[in-house]
Design a protein around this motif. Structure first.
Motif, PDB file in Angstrom:
ATOM      1  N   HIS A  18       0.808  -1.220   0.000  1.00 44.64           N
ATOM      2  CA  HIS A  18       0.000   0.000   0.000  1.00 44.64           C
ATOM      3  C   HIS A  18       0.841   1.270   0.000  1.00 44.64           C
ATOM      4  O   HIS A  18       0.326   2.345  -0.188  1.00 44.64           O
ATOM      5  CB  HIS A  18      -0.962  -0.010   1.190  1.00 44.64           C
ATOM      6  N   CYS A  70     -15.398   1.311 -13.657  1.00 50.69           N
ATOM      7  CA  CYS A  70     -14.562   0.532 -12.745  1.00 50.69           C
ATOM      8  C   CYS A  70     -14.289   1.362 -11.487  1.00 50.69           C
ATOM      9  O   CYS A  70     -14.011   2.564 -11.577  1.00 50.69           O
ATOM     10  CB  CYS A  70     -13.247   0.181 -13.440  1.00 50.69           C
ATOM     11  N   THR A  71     -14.368   0.728 -10.332  1.00 50.24           N
ATOM     12  CA  THR A  71     -14.140   1.456  -9.074  1.00 50.24           C
ATOM     13  C   THR A  71     -12.890   0.972  -8.344  1.00 50.24           C
ATOM     14  O   THR A  71     -12.590   1.437  -7.259  1.00 50.24           O
ATOM     15  CB  THR A  71     -15.348   1.283  -8.127  1.00 50.24           C
ATOM     16  N   THR A  72     -12.157   0.017  -8.950  1.00 47.95           N
ATOM     17  CA  THR A  72     -11.008  -0.548  -8.246  1.00 47.95           C
ATOM     18  C   THR A  72      -9.708  -0.242  -8.978  1.00 47.95           C
ATOM     19  O   THR A  72      -9.081   0.779  -8.738  1.00 47.95           O
ATOM     20  CB  THR A  72     -11.187  -2.066  -8.074  1.00 47.95           C
ATOM     21  N   ILE A  73      -9.316  -1.120  -9.887  1.00 54.97           N
ATOM     22  CA  ILE A  73      -8.017  -1.021 -10.555  1.00 54.97           C
ATOM     23  C   ILE A  73      -7.913   0.202 -11.464  1.00 54.97           C
ATOM     24  O   ILE A  73      -6.910   0.928 -11.429  1.00 54.97           O
ATOM     25  CB  ILE A  73      -7.746  -2.312 -11.369  1.00 54.97           C
ATOM     26  N   CYS A  74      -8.934   0.443 -12.288  1.00 54.67           N
ATOM     27  CA  CYS A  74      -8.836   1.505 -13.310  1.00 54.67           C
ATOM     28  C   CYS A  74      -8.557   2.896 -12.734  1.00 54.67           C
ATOM     29  O   CYS A  74      -7.671   3.584 -13.231  1.00 54.67           O
ATOM     30  CB  CYS A  74     -10.072   1.527 -14.208  1.00 54.67           C
ATOM     31  N   MET A  76      -7.051   3.592 -10.047  1.00 52.84           N
ATOM     32  CA  MET A  76      -5.681   3.570  -9.517  1.00 52.84           C
ATOM     33  C   MET A  76      -4.672   3.693 -10.658  1.00 52.84           C
ATOM     34  O   MET A  76      -3.711   4.462 -10.570  1.00 52.84           O
ATOM     35  CB  MET A  76      -5.449   2.300  -8.701  1.00 52.84           C
ATOM     36  N   MET A 150     -14.949  -7.557 -15.233  1.00 55.59           N
ATOM     37  CA  MET A 150     -14.699  -7.679 -13.791  1.00 55.59           C
ATOM     38  C   MET A 150     -13.432  -8.504 -13.501  1.00 55.59           C
ATOM     39  O   MET A 150     -12.904  -8.460 -12.407  1.00 55.59           O
ATOM     40  CB  MET A 150     -15.907  -8.322 -13.083  1.00 55.59           C
ATOM     41  N   ASN A 151     -12.967  -9.257 -14.475  1.00 56.56           N
ATOM     42  CA  ASN A 151     -11.783 -10.106 -14.285  1.00 56.56           C
ATOM     43  C   ASN A 151     -10.492  -9.452 -14.748  1.00 56.56           C
ATOM     44  O   ASN A 151      -9.463 -10.107 -14.773  1.00 56.56           O
ATOM     45  CB  ASN A 151     -11.956 -11.433 -15.056  1.00 56.56           C
ATOM     46  N   THR A 153      -7.059  -7.214 -15.066  1.00 56.03           N
ATOM     47  CA  THR A 153      -5.947  -7.003 -14.137  1.00 56.03           C
ATOM     48  C   THR A 153      -5.195  -5.736 -14.526  1.00 56.03           C
ATOM     49  O   THR A 153      -5.348  -5.240 -15.644  1.00 56.03           O
ATOM     50  CB  THR A 153      -4.970  -8.196 -14.184  1.00 56.03           C
ATOM     51  N   LEU A 172       0.049  -3.464 -10.085  1.00 58.79           N
ATOM     52  CA  LEU A 172      -0.165  -2.037  -9.830  1.00 58.79           C
ATOM     53  C   LEU A 172       1.185  -1.357  -9.626  1.00 58.79           C
ATOM     54  O   LEU A 172       1.794  -1.471  -8.565  1.00 58.79           O
ATOM     55  CB  LEU A 172      -1.062  -1.830  -8.611  1.00 58.79           C
TER      56      LEU A 172
END
Length: 189
Positions: A18, A70-74, A76, A150-151, A153, A172
């Motif tokens: 993190h 997208c609320t996770t990887i994108c 970031m 959703m899959n 990376t 990441l």
């Protein structure tokens, strides 16, 4: 000396992942030759363009795949691109940053423009959509197609010039890692 309990080690590793300044984020670098599919995408300014023509304009390319809902990887990855833009300095105008939507049915040019604005995308950073077929062909060409958005990376691709191999960075990456990868690719040209 007693070895640390496995739980503590896992916790320490998770904590390190993190820290944005930590260079041990678990990214994997590989050099790959990709063949660009002859597909037409739609740039965020509404212009239909050939993917090979866009990526072969002579500038070094830094490319990723995203989708706006997208609320996770994108977010970031896009935030990392935003920071990279700032860190590129004078090189910023010489680089082509590319974000290709993996959800073209939802990602209209208007949505991509709004998304780009959220991350202060400069003129060198374009976002692309198009038909589902074109998006899948692009994803397959870069070996990132997972059948379901959703899959997906986190992965970023770098290339110094047309015909050169791509540096693939899975995971990441921090802005510093992206900048370092960019410099490595350009230096190897």
């Amino acid at each position: 000396m007693q070895p640390a309990p496995a739980g503590k080690m896992a916790h320490d590793t998770a904590m390190h992942m993190h820290h944005h300044h930590d260079m041990t984020t678990g990214t994997v670098r590989s050099s790959v030759q990709y063949t660009l599919p002859a597909v037409t995408l739609v740039r965020d300014d509404g212009k239909a363009v050939s993917l090979p023509d866009e990526l072969n304009d002579g500038r070094p390319v830094i490319l990723t795949f995203i989708y706006t809902s997208c609320t996770t990887i994108c977010p970031m990855v896009s935030q990392t691109f935003e920071e990279l833009q700032a860190r590129l300095g004078a090189d910023r105008d010489k680089v082509h940053l590319v974000s290709i939507s993996i959800d073209p049915e939802e990602d209209t040019t208007a949505r991509l423009k709004a998304y780009a604005a959220r991350f202060d995308a400069g003129p060198e950073w374009q976002h692309y959509t198009g038909t589902v077929e074109a998006s899948i062909a692009a994803q397959r060409a870069f070996n990132v197609y997972r059948g379901d958005k959703m899959n997906h990376t986190a992965v970023v691709f770098f290339r110094a010039a047309p015909g050169k191999p791509w540096l693939r960075l899975d995971g990441l990456a921090t802005p510093a890692e992206l900048l370092s990868a960019y410099h490595d690719v350009v230096a190897s040209n």
